[in-house]
Design an enzyme around this catalytic site. Sequence first.
Site, mmCIF file in Angstrom:
data_model
loop_
_atom_site.group_PDB
_atom_site.id
_atom_site.type_symbol
_atom_site.label_atom_id
_atom_site.label_comp_id
_atom_site.label_asym_id
_atom_site.label_seq_id
_atom_site.Cartn_x
_atom_site.Cartn_y
_atom_site.Cartn_z
ATOM 1 N N LYS A 1 0.836 -1.209 0.000
ATOM 2 C CA LYS A 1 0.000 0.000 0.000
ATOM 3 C C LYS A 1 0.867 1.253 0.000
ATOM 4 C CE LYS A 1 -2.821 0.625 3.674
ATOM 5 N NZ LYS A 1 -2.735 1.945 4.336
ATOM 6 N N ARG B 1 2.832 5.990 -3.302
ATOM 7 C CA ARG B 1 3.958 6.821 -3.748
ATOM 8 C C ARG B 1 4.196 6.686 -5.246
ATOM 9 N NH1 ARG B 1 4.227 5.682 1.511
ATOM 10 N NH2 ARG B 1 5.502 6.900 2.961
ATOM 11 N N GLY C 1 -5.141 7.754 5.364
ATOM 12 C CA GLY C 1 -4.263 8.745 5.988
ATOM 13 C C GLY C 1 -3.043 9.036 5.132
ATOM 14 N N ASP D 1 1.697 -1.095 11.837
ATOM 15 C CA ASP D 1 0.390 -1.516 11.325
ATOM 16 C C ASP D 1 0.061 -2.967 11.685
ATOM 17 O OD1 ASP D 1 -0.010 0.985 10.202
ATOM 18 O OD2 ASP D 1 0.765 0.398 8.236
HETATM 19 C C1 S3P Z 1 2.534 4.884 6.195
HETATM 20 C C2 S3P Z 1 3.039 5.263 7.404
HETATM 21 C C3 S3P Z 1 2.448 4.826 8.697
HETATM 22 C C4 S3P Z 1 1.527 3.627 8.528
HETATM 23 C C5 S3P Z 1 0.590 3.805 7.378
HETATM 24 C C6 S3P Z 1 1.367 3.975 6.082
HETATM 25 C C7 S3P Z 1 3.168 5.379 4.953
HETATM 26 O O1 S3P Z 1 1.698 5.897 9.248
HETATM 27 O O2 S3P Z 1 0.798 3.406 9.710
HETATM 28 O O3 S3P Z 1 -0.278 2.694 7.249
HETATM 29 O O4 S3P Z 1 2.867 4.858 3.867
HETATM 30 O O5 S3P Z 1 3.988 6.304 5.053
HETATM 31 P P1 S3P Z 1 2.379 7.035 10.172
HETATM 32 O O6 S3P Z 1 3.235 7.876 9.316
HETATM 33 O O7 S3P Z 1 1.190 7.794 10.711
HETATM 34 O O8 S3P Z 1 3.110 6.305 11.235
#
Ligand code: S3P
Length: 443
Positions: free
Chosen positions: A32, A37, A105, A325
């Site tokens: 993911k 990216r 997020g 995660d």
């Molecule tokens: C991610 C970073 C992590 C992770 C998320 C994916 C990323 O989050 O929990 O599922 O792709 O950079 P945080 O940056 O909030 O730790």
Amino acid sequence: MNVSHESLNSEARYLVAHGGCVRGEVTVPGDKSVSHRSVLFGGIAEGTTEVDNFLESEDCLATLNAMRAMGVAVERPAPGRVVVDGVGLKGLAAPGGDLDMGNAGTAMRLSMGLLAGQSFDARLIGDASLSRRPMERAATPLRQMGAVIETTAGRPPVTLRGGHALAGIDYALEVASAQVKSAVLIAGLYARGETVVREPAVTRDHTERMLRAFGVEVESHGGRVAVRGGQVLRATHLRVPGDISSAAFFMVAGALAAEGPFLIRDVGVNPTRTGILDILRLMGADIRLLNPRLAGDEPVADLEVHRSELKGIDVPEHLVPLAIDEFPVLFVAAACAKGTTRVTGAAELRVKESDRIAVMAEGLRRLGADAEPTPDGMVIRGGTLSGGQVASHGDHRIAMSFTVAALRARGDLVIHDVANVATSFPGFAGMARHAGIAVEETR
Ligand code: S3P
């Protein structure tokens, strides 16, 4: 359980028969983090970027659609294959409306970094879960660079005002977050001078690796990452490795209930992501790395999992960001282990797609486990699990974790509100069934 009448009629649920074992082999879908990216960087590169094994999940499609909304032509000629016609660093266009990041997020925080340096305004929105999550952690450093950003009491919707020149900063992250690090580095591409990010602990480095694959010079050493602004990204060909966060469900399933060697193929084993392997091995799991190789700039291997007796441990805090995660399924492993597992230094779990400390403790306790939530982790005394009903609170990883728990439960499980599994792992239930877990999805 508080399940409303309406949600009982419409929500997706997993019915999981208890017991059984897993066997054979699975190949989990693409990563993911790397998929997000790939389309973001492909979009601002010069030339056409080809991506294979792109994760076609709701989260990554949110990033893909946002790039399309800003004028990037993205084709999907075959399953997992994405072709991105880059418009260059300065070529994005104002979107016609809000950019909807759904549950993701990563899509939102990385887009904040991208939008900070544009000439146009944009507004980022998300679903109910994302709308509860903290965005100031990304907005604060971007404002220091010169961006004009409004959050809604610290949360989405987030509005970014265009036309403000950015300047490089030297920023020490307050939380170990790859999303915030990445947002600042992406904004750094648009900034005058050098942008430096300092990490309090090692976090996933996919942004650094992929920027290099696009020809950008990125320095990283001892927790300091630096990028100079104005560098051109040159289109490239990317192959997305299998997602170790998706493989984690099958690693725990195999450790708890494999019949013979259980193989998980093509898993990304970037050392900033392998905390799950280290933690499970400390618990006594037997997981072997076979055929290590490179998929572009990312290390990949096949994982051979053998059933083992797991034991409780104190999880070393330095491994927490490297497995962030994977804690929902690690809590399941701990509940089935002999002895006590203590997780500390993991308060970030409270601001994920759900409050994963509260929600996992609630679900495990419903199944009779001895799980005590703490402000920054959990104390779990391993024992037996009963059957019952658990709420995933719309969190994909909670739903998949309890599916794995059924392997060791003494009764069947009903897992509520599982539709969001499609945000990260479309096809999970089918793959779990193929491996031997008796899970059915119903509405
Ligand atoms: C991610 C970073 C992590 C992770 C998320 C994916 C990323 O989050 O929990 O599922 O792709 O950079 P945080 O940056 O909030 O730790």
